[in-house]
Scaffold this motif. Structure first.
Motif, PDB file in Angstrom:
ATOM      1  N   ARG A   1       0.884  -1.280  -0.016  1.00 13.20           N
ATOM      2  CA  ARG A   1       0.160   0.140   0.020  1.00 13.20           C
ATOM      3  C   ARG A   1       0.903   1.353   0.053  1.00 13.20           C
TER       4      ARG A   1
ATOM      5  N   CYS B   1       1.102  -9.765  -0.907  1.00  7.81           N
ATOM      6  CA  CYS B   1      -0.090 -10.447  -0.050  1.00  7.81           C
ATOM      7  C   CYS B   1      -0.414 -11.737  -0.214  1.00  7.81           C
TER       8      CYS B   1
ATOM      9  N   GLY C   1      -3.337 -10.061  -6.401  1.00  4.64           N
ATOM     10  CA  GLY C   1      -3.317  -9.150  -5.208  1.00  4.64           C
ATOM     11  C   GLY C   1      -2.374  -8.374  -5.115  1.00  4.64           C
ATOM     12  N   CYS C   2      -1.869  -7.630  -4.070  1.00  7.38           N
ATOM     13  CA  CYS C   2      -0.994  -6.454  -4.393  1.00  7.38           C
ATOM     14  C   CYS C   2       0.278  -6.962  -3.628  1.00  7.38           C
TER      15      CYS C   2
ATOM     16  N   LYS D   1      -3.524 -12.906   0.475  1.00  7.03           N
ATOM     17  CA  LYS D   1      -4.991 -12.905   0.575  1.00  7.03           C
ATOM     18  C   LYS D   1      -5.627 -12.684  -0.797  1.00  7.03           C
ATOM     19  N   ASN D   2      -4.726 -12.016  -1.851  1.00 10.62           N
ATOM     20  CA  ASN D   2      -5.107 -11.747  -3.111  1.00 10.62           C
ATOM     21  C   ASN D   2      -6.703 -11.634  -3.272  1.00 10.62           C
ATOM     22  N   CYS D   3      -7.372 -10.683  -2.794  1.00  9.92           N
ATOM     23  CA  CYS D   3      -8.586 -10.439  -2.522  1.00  9.92           C
ATOM     24  C   CYS D   3      -9.062  -9.839  -3.825  1.00  9.92           C
ATOM     25  N   ARG D   4      -8.370  -9.573  -4.948  1.00  4.58           N
ATOM     26  CA  ARG D   4      -8.717  -8.901  -6.045  1.00  4.58           C
ATOM     27  C   ARG D   4      -9.083 -10.112  -7.335  1.00  4.58           C
TER      28      ARG D   4
ATOM     29  N   CYS E   1      -2.673  -3.282   5.359  1.00  5.56           N
ATOM     30  CA  CYS E   1      -4.039  -3.275   4.550  1.00  5.56           C
ATOM     31  C   CYS E   1      -5.187  -2.982   5.168  1.00  5.56           C
TER      32      CYS E   1
ATOM     33  N   TRP F   1      -7.937  -4.115   4.282  1.00  2.00           N
ATOM     34  CA  TRP F   1      -8.979  -5.106   3.925  1.00  2.00           C
ATOM     35  C   TRP F   1      -8.533  -6.556   4.665  1.00  2.00           C
TER      36      TRP F   1
HETATM   37  S1  SF4 Z   1      -6.010  -7.830   1.102  1.00  3.24           S
HETATM   38 FE1  SF4 Z   1      -5.048  -5.777   0.710  1.00  3.24          FE
HETATM   39  S2  SF4 Z   1      -3.005  -6.020   0.226  1.00  3.24           S
HETATM   40 FE2  SF4 Z   1      -4.167  -7.816   0.002  1.00  3.24          FE
HETATM   41  S3  SF4 Z   1      -4.678  -8.032  -2.058  1.00  3.24           S
HETATM   42 FE3  SF4 Z   1      -6.574  -7.125  -1.032  1.00  3.24          FE
HETATM   43  S4  SF4 Z   1      -6.254  -4.858  -1.135  1.00  3.24           S
HETATM   44 FE4  SF4 Z   1      -3.924  -5.916  -1.741  1.00  3.24          FE
END
Ligand code: SF4
Lengths: 688, 154
Positions: free
Chosen positions: A78, A301, A297-298, A303-306, A536, A538
């Motif tokens: 971030r 990360c 993801g970013c 989690k790879n939420c995207r 982050c 999220w």
């Molecule tokens: S949890 Fe946050 S850092 Fe991880 S991919 Fe999602 S937005 Fe990016």
């Protein structure tokens, strides 16, 4: 232990004379990183803090945190932006925005912990950072391009090849290093160039720093883009400890696709990812999996939420931009609208006001030859033709788009609708001209925090649990995963606040002293951990865990501190970190006061007090029998008098003068901010 | 993995077929005063008010664009699109003008326990009714086509 986290230099660029300067990060390390350093730099370098956001003296920063570019989970990718904003109404406060992706890490690989920018270039420029080398380049060939085109053009210019997929040498010398990476670029689109107050900055496909109009601020400085590429690395004090922590966090709190411990009881309910963090859950655009989509993801990360989508639209768009316009029955068109929004460089939160305009159109107030005259085709609202013409009208300031580029709040003021429509809630802008996010009458750590601060706080760490957990489980016909009583006790414990009444959202609970302590905790936690150390939002704080069977203990605060210490080699305690958060919150408060903030201005718009909530809104309440239950909280308003009393008590809790809301010398001195008190005193704005 | 057993009705009796007039009336665009207000509930935007100005728009809002994938399933967005289903039934009767459909919603949908079960059943009720609408429309269109062909031949 070795020291780590920071790479040692902050770049300062004066666009007026084209000079650069290196500021040692060590001078500002006490602020943690990100927002804290941005606030301190602003305080030191902007002498007249009342300047408008468009004034060349406005200093904007793009800051990383100590963990950026490392493998710290959900805390590496971030970037925090600070500076005076231009979207808020009636005053553009000193404020912030934030975006994900890989810009923060790449900036550190190039050798910089952040960038601060002041002045205004004579003609359009972009900043080119290649390892230690910084050049200010002519942007004549980029001006007018959309955000995606701009980045592609810069990739070509910097790498010298049109399609980077192979190793390439950086900086033309053998010592520069080689990489397979593309430069990380943050840019503005046509909206920023045209000083639309709702212009965002965009990085890669869909990482936007949307709120507060920093795209327009960049545009006002004639700054089209910043590009960074580096082959360095970030020193980590204890790499083994960091890797162990990463694995532990992933295993204990993450979603295990091979053997999930918690799965949605109704297959395919993507929203369930709020509870179990299944990859890709964050996206609001969910095309049928048969059409193809993969989690993304970013940097760093797990989690790879995207999501990236096979249809090529709306890649990486995690957030509300995915809701921009959904009137078409063709999902591809809805997604294309989101892509267009990204390309024009507009902040969805402001420009999704087309639904408000549709209401005015349906009432016969807006349309061709009407009181608000426009030829935008509202009669074809559900066609792509409508959304394309609407979006471009704003970005290029065409027709009514010129009003809308001032932000919907200022447009409503100009049209003579603002007072009336915020009184009824037709225009639901509870504070500072920002769109309602979570209900200001109910989820008050969100609304109080936004009003006592500078913008819609946009911090979900508490909200996931108090609101979404009971809502999602109810929606799928399941009992809450954790009872209301266990939930508030877990949150009270993990935050360190101690009193579960802080999360009582009942008619009386939202005015209690315990609630104000929870609000205060939220401000200090976020200012340090989320906005300065750049965990982050999220993912952090992890107050409650649903992925480890009956053990619902969250990661907070233990793991944040262990991660910080593993990376920096310092010996942070949670209490010390929270004090840094309080310090940042107070220097920000002082800047707002210097900008003109007074107690009298901190009131919500009329509908918050006068129009009862209509839809079910799950939150824990302590009922008349003293039992904790999840309630749907319909028919609620905020009481004016009781809220005025809240203000007095909250100000006292923070060490601010209850009569004015201004910080006192004692409170500031206790935070080692006597220099801030001096400036307030010189301006006649020190609280007593 | 835990699963939710949905307590939904096994069969829903067919409704009396609608007249052409009823279908035309039910599918029209409504005035502002006759709109149905729903809420789109999403993590990143909270509760966002949604004004629904026609029955087709309300159906898309509640059930998505695919009959086989109502709200909360893949193919639709990461949102809970919420409408007070009591108000929805009243709206069907008073504003849209399809009293039999309103009664079916009251009888088969409202008594169910969870919103998820309600919406799943609602998709069956509405799907059935829309098939009837299409049938009526289809007959009308076919008659119109035949009339046109006869004129051409003349
Ligand atoms: S949890 Fe946050 S850092 Fe991880 S991919 Fe999602 S937005 Fe990016």
């Amino acid at each position: 232990m070795a020291q780590g986290g920071y790479v040692g230099k902050i770049l300062y660029v004066n666009l007026t004379d084209g000079t650069t300067e290196i500021i040692p990060t060590a001078d500002y390390e006490q602020w943690g990183g990100g927002h804290g350093i941005g606030s301190a730099l602003f305080f030191d370098r902007v002498k007249d803090k009342t300047v408008d956001g468009f004034h060349p003296d406005n200093l904007i920063t793009f800051m990383t945190g100590p963990m950026s570019g490392t493998l710290a989970p959900s805390a590496s990718g971030r970037t925090e932006i600070t500076g005076i904003g231009v979207t808020q109404y009636p005053v553009g406060w000193f404020t912030r925005s934030n975006f994900g992706g890989r810009f923060a890490g790449m900036l550190k690989f190039a050798g910089f912990d952040g960038i601060s920018i002041q002045g205004k270039a004579e003609k359009p420029v972009w900043i080119n950072i290649v390892n230690d080398s910084v050049t200010i380049e002519d942007a004549a060939g980029l001006w007018g391009l959309n955000t995606h085109e701009t980045q592609e053009e810069i990739w070509d210019i910097v790498t010298g090849q049109p399609d980077v997929r192979e190793w390439w040498g950086i900086g033309g010398s053998r010592d520069g290093g080689r990489t397979t990476q593309k430069p990380a670029v943050v840019t503005i689109g046509p909206a920023g160039e045209n000083l639309a107050r709702n212009a965002c900055v965009l990085h890669d496909s869909g990482n936007g720093g949307g709120q507060c109009g920093f795209g327009a601020v960049m545009g006002s400085k004639n700054l089209k883009a910043i590009s960074a590429i580096g082959t360095g690395s970030v020193p980590v004090a204890d790499p083994a400890a960091l890797m162990e922590l990463r694995t532990e966090i992933k295993e204990r709190f993450g979603f295990n696709p091979d053997a999930p411990s918690l799965e949605t009881p109704v297959p395919g309910v993507q929203l369930y990812g709020i509870l179990n963090a299944q990859p890709g859950y964050g996206t609001l655009l969910w095309p049928p999996m048969a059409e193809g989509a993969q989690p993304q993801g970013c940097m760093g990360c797990f989690k790879n939420c995207r999501m990236n989508h096979a249809n090529g639209y709306a890649n990486g768009d995690i957030c509300v931009e995915g809701l921009y316009w959904m009137a078409s029955s063709d999902q591809n068109e809805n997604m294309a609208a989101t892509t267009l929004l990204d390309q024009m460089g507009l902040n969805v939160y402001d420009v999704m006001a087309h639904s408000y305009m549709l209401e005015l159109y349906k009432q016969g107030i807006l349309g061709p030859g009407k009181e608000i005259d426009t030829d935008l085709p509202f009669d074809k609202y559900d066609t792509y033709e409508f959304i394309e013409s609407y979006t471009k009208a704003i970005a290029y300031r065409e027709g009514i788009g010129d009003d809308l580029a001032e932000g919907i709040t200022r447009a409503a003021v100009k049209w003579g609708r603002y007072e009336q429509d915020t009184a009824t809630g037709l225009l639901n802008r509870p504070q500072w001209g920002f769109m309602e996010h979570y209900d200001p009458r109910l989820e008050v750590e969100w609304s109080y925090g936004s009003l006592f601060g500078d913008r819609d706080i946009n911090e979900h760490g508490v909200n996931w649990h108090v609101h979404w957990m009971p809502l999602v489980t109810a929606a799928v016909g399941q009992d809450p995963l954790v009872s209301a009583e266990e939930l508030v006790n877990l949150i009270a414990e993990s935050t360190g606040v101690g009193d579960p009444d802080g999360w009582d959202y009942s008619v009386d609970g939202i005015y209690s002293d315990a609630k104000l302590k929870a609000v205060s905790w939220h401000r200090h936690y976020s200012r340090f951990f989320i906005q300065s150390a750049l965990f982050c939002d999220w993912a952090w704080p992890m107050l409650v865990n649903y992925n480890a069977g009956d053990d619902h203990t969250g990661a907070t605060p233990d793991y944040e501190i262990r991660l910080l210490n593993a990376v920096t080699g310092k010996d942070f305690t949670y209490e010390q970190a929270m004090e840094i958060g309080r310090r940042i919150w107070n220097i920000d408060r002082a800047i707002w006061v210097l900008q003109g903030r007074h107690r009298d201005m901190e009131v919500f718009q009329g509908y918050v007090y006068d129009v009862p909530t209509a839809a079910p809104y799950f939150l824990p309440i302590k009922n008349a029998e003293g039992e904790w239950v999840f309630d749907i909280n319909v028919g609620r308003t905020l009481d004016r008098e009781r809220f005025e009393d809240v203000k007095s008590r909250f100000y006292e809790l923070e060490g601010w003068d209850p009569a004015t809301g201004w910080p006192t010398r004692d409170a500031l001195a206790a935070l080692d901010l006597a220099f801030v008190a001096d400036e307030l005193e010189a301006d006649g704005k020190l609280g007593s | 993995m835990t699963t939710t057993e949905l307590e939904t009705p096994e069969t829903i009796p067919a409704l009396t077929p609608p007249s052409v007039e009823l279908v035309d009336r039910a599918l029209r665009d409504l005035d502002y005063e006759d709109r149905l207000v729903g809420y789109k509930m999403t993590p990143s935007a909270g509760n966002d008010r949604a004004n629904l100005y026609s029955l087709p728009q309300a159906i898309v809002f509640l059930l998505g664009t695919r009959w086989d994938s109502p709200m909360l399933t893949p193919g639709f967005k990461g949102a809970i699109n919420w409408v007070d289903l009591n108000a929805f039934a009243n709206w069907l009767r008073d504003a849209v003008g399809d009293a039999p459909l309103a009664s079916a919603v009251e009888e088969h949908v409202l008594p169910l326990d969870s919103y998820y079960a309600q919406v799943q059943t609602l998709s069956r009720v509405l799907g059935m009714r829309m098939d009837q609408y299409r049938e009526v429309r289809g007959v009308v269109e076919q008659e119109a086509d035949e009339a046109e062909t006869t004129e051409d031949a003349g």
